[in-house]
Design a protein around this motif. Sequence first.
Motif, PDB file in Angstrom:
ATOM      1  N   ALA A   1       0.836  -1.195   0.000  1.00 46.82           N
ATOM      2  CA  ALA A   1       0.000   0.000   0.000  1.00 46.82           C
ATOM      3  C   ALA A   1       0.870   1.244   0.000  1.00 46.82           C
ATOM      4  O   ALA A   1       2.052   1.213   0.377  1.00 46.82           O
ATOM      5  CB  ALA A   1      -0.919   0.005   1.223  1.00 46.82           C
TER       6      ALA A   1
ATOM      7  N   PHE B   1       2.058   4.214   1.816  1.00 45.40           N
ATOM      8  CA  PHE B   1       2.053   4.416   3.266  1.00 45.40           C
ATOM      9  C   PHE B   1       3.037   5.505   3.659  1.00 45.40           C
ATOM     10  O   PHE B   1       3.894   5.919   2.882  1.00 45.40           O
ATOM     11  CB  PHE B   1       2.382   3.114   4.005  1.00 45.40           C
ATOM     12  CG  PHE B   1       3.780   2.611   3.783  1.00 45.40           C
ATOM     13  CD1 PHE B   1       4.831   3.023   4.621  1.00 45.40           C
ATOM     14  CD2 PHE B   1       4.083   1.738   2.736  1.00 45.40           C
ATOM     15  CE1 PHE B   1       6.119   2.565   4.416  1.00 45.40           C
ATOM     16  CE2 PHE B   1       5.373   1.282   2.524  1.00 45.40           C
ATOM     17  CZ  PHE B   1       6.393   1.698   3.369  1.00 45.40           C
TER      18      PHE B   1
ATOM     19  N   GLU C   1      -5.561   2.115  -0.605  1.00 50.08           N
ATOM     20  CA  GLU C   1      -4.761   2.771  -1.642  1.00 50.08           C
ATOM     21  C   GLU C   1      -3.469   2.010  -1.931  1.00 50.08           C
ATOM     22  O   GLU C   1      -2.705   1.693  -1.024  1.00 50.08           O
ATOM     23  CB  GLU C   1      -4.431   4.205  -1.213  1.00 50.08           C
ATOM     24  CG  GLU C   1      -3.738   5.014  -2.291  1.00 50.08           C
ATOM     25  CD  GLU C   1      -3.498   6.449  -1.864  1.00 50.08           C
ATOM     26  OE1 GLU C   1      -3.265   7.291  -2.748  1.00 50.08           O
ATOM     27  OE2 GLU C   1      -3.542   6.714  -0.631  1.00 50.08           O
ATOM     28  N   ARG C   2      -3.235   1.747  -3.221  1.00 49.78           N
ATOM     29  CA  ARG C   2      -1.945   1.231  -3.698  1.00 49.78           C
ATOM     30  C   ARG C   2      -1.358   2.246  -4.671  1.00 49.78           C
ATOM     31  O   ARG C   2      -1.913   3.323  -4.865  1.00 49.78           O
ATOM     32  CB  ARG C   2      -2.123  -0.147  -4.350  1.00 49.78           C
ATOM     33  CG  ARG C   2      -2.509  -1.214  -3.345  1.00 49.78           C
ATOM     34  CD  ARG C   2      -1.816  -2.548  -3.581  1.00 49.78           C
ATOM     35  NE  ARG C   2      -1.929  -3.101  -4.913  1.00 49.78           N
ATOM     36  CZ  ARG C   2      -2.468  -4.286  -5.181  1.00 49.78           C
ATOM     37  NH1 ARG C   2      -3.020  -5.005  -4.206  1.00 49.78           N
ATOM     38  NH2 ARG C   2      -2.462  -4.752  -6.411  1.00 49.78           N
TER      39      ARG C   2
ATOM     40  N   LEU D   1       1.071  -3.974   4.200  1.00 51.34           N
ATOM     41  CA  LEU D   1       1.389  -2.729   4.889  1.00 51.34           C
ATOM     42  C   LEU D   1       2.409  -3.000   5.983  1.00 51.34           C
ATOM     43  O   LEU D   1       2.205  -3.917   6.804  1.00 51.34           O
ATOM     44  CB  LEU D   1       0.108  -2.122   5.489  1.00 51.34           C
ATOM     45  CG  LEU D   1       0.185  -0.721   6.081  1.00 51.34           C
ATOM     46  CD1 LEU D   1       0.538   0.302   5.015  1.00 51.34           C
ATOM     47  CD2 LEU D   1      -1.155  -0.351   6.732  1.00 51.34           C
TER      48      LEU D   1
ATOM     49  N   THR E   1      -1.825   4.435   6.150  1.00 49.82           N
ATOM     50  CA  THR E   1      -2.288   4.463   4.769  1.00 49.82           C
ATOM     51  C   THR E   1      -3.730   4.951   4.757  1.00 49.82           C
ATOM     52  O   THR E   1      -4.352   5.133   5.805  1.00 49.82           O
ATOM     53  CB  THR E   1      -2.193   3.073   4.110  1.00 49.82           C
ATOM     54  OG1 THR E   1      -2.445   3.198   2.709  1.00 49.82           O
ATOM     55  CG2 THR E   1      -3.185   2.108   4.723  1.00 49.82           C
TER      56      THR E   1
ATOM     57  N   TRP F   1      -8.016   7.451   7.559  1.00 53.20           N
ATOM     58  CA  TRP F   1      -6.658   6.969   7.787  1.00 53.20           C
ATOM     59  C   TRP F   1      -6.688   5.651   8.554  1.00 53.20           C
ATOM     60  O   TRP F   1      -7.475   5.467   9.473  1.00 53.20           O
ATOM     61  CB  TRP F   1      -5.842   7.997   8.563  1.00 53.20           C
ATOM     62  CG  TRP F   1      -5.360   9.122   7.714  1.00 53.20           C
ATOM     63  CD1 TRP F   1      -5.897  10.368   7.611  1.00 53.20           C
ATOM     64  CD2 TRP F   1      -4.233   9.100   6.839  1.00 53.20           C
ATOM     65  NE1 TRP F   1      -5.200  11.131   6.720  1.00 53.20           N
ATOM     66  CE2 TRP F   1      -4.148  10.382   6.228  1.00 53.20           C
ATOM     67  CE3 TRP F   1      -3.286   8.148   6.487  1.00 53.20           C
ATOM     68  CZ2 TRP F   1      -3.170  10.708   5.304  1.00 53.20           C
ATOM     69  CZ3 TRP F   1      -2.294   8.471   5.569  1.00 53.20           C
ATOM     70  CH2 TRP F   1      -2.235   9.735   4.985  1.00 53.20           C
TER      71      TRP F   1
END
Length: 366
Positions: free
Chosen positions: A72, A74, A126-127, A137, A143, A182
């Motif tokens: 992800a 991050f 999210e990537r 992660l 992330t 978040w």
Amino acid sequence: MKIDHLLFQIAVAMLFLCSLSLGGLDQSGNIGAVNMTASEFRAEVPSSNLQESLVDTGAPEATSTYGGTENAVFTQEAPPAADLKRLTPSSLFASPPGYMYYNGDYLAWSDFFAIFPSDKPGLWIERAVSWTFYATLPWGSWTRELIYVPQASPVTMYESYPGGYILGYNMGVVQPGYYYIWYYADALGRHSSIISTNAGYSNAVVVDVYPGADYSKPNPPEPGPKEECESKPYCHWVNGQCLCTMPPISEKEKCEQNPACDWVNGQCYCRGLEDPEKEKCEQSENCAWVDGRCNCFMPEPEPMPGPVPNPNPEPEPFNPAPNPVAECQSNPGCQWTDGRCNCMGLGGSSDYSNYQETGGDTGTDI
């Protein structure tokens, strides 16, 4: 392949029903989590609806212990505190992502927007170039997750952790649209999330948290005034203020405040030392120390003082006895002789002529 997907869906369902611990949302400072039992969770999320919501996430069957290609996006630094306590409206329409994962495939934003049902809630993580249902992660990192709410509705997120707990996060009433939230990776292992709205349940998002390069315990975000208030005994956060009450003093604490006493087996035992309060009590003539307490009484009132006698009384006025001799001689022509007043009869008063010491005489001497 279908059997593998079915087994995976059953495994994820069991995670929701039998697992969950302190979730990343709780650590990230969002709305406080509520502990739930498995029966309470099943009552809120019926298994039939849950199975329909658990679509193919693309996650491997085994929990990943490294980042790989599914890492992800991050950061190791905590986001601003203001962003951790609310759902933030996203800028997805102004800056569309490269791809969105849906129905087991990565679709361009225009293709995804054309086929994704607008009445169904959604959840993604999210990537690098896409939003997806699965990501890895590193532990202690942050992330973003993406939430779609189809209509104004109360929103609840159920957070699945490998520690054996179930937590529900009440996010309040949310207006339709896309929102960021978040997520904090605070425990190793496989995690799952699902969103509940009035329109139904979203898909599941799976996150594998693996040991990072610096495998040390991450520091949680600094607590705010509300967290600091609620961490203190007898304090409560009410209307933006910390209200504290003094705890009642127990018998044990009261006993131990006396240096001559000890609390033993649920009772207060005191040694034979002089008690300052007892000494102070006994110094008063009107007080007595009885059964560990000072009992005082009011003294008898003194009588009111009466009139004080005069030590030197005034003497009686002088009243001398009659002096016939002096009275006789004070009369011209009279003389006191042989015990009586003899007058010559020259016009003087005859009041004394008949006076004698032994008695009066009516005769007149010539």
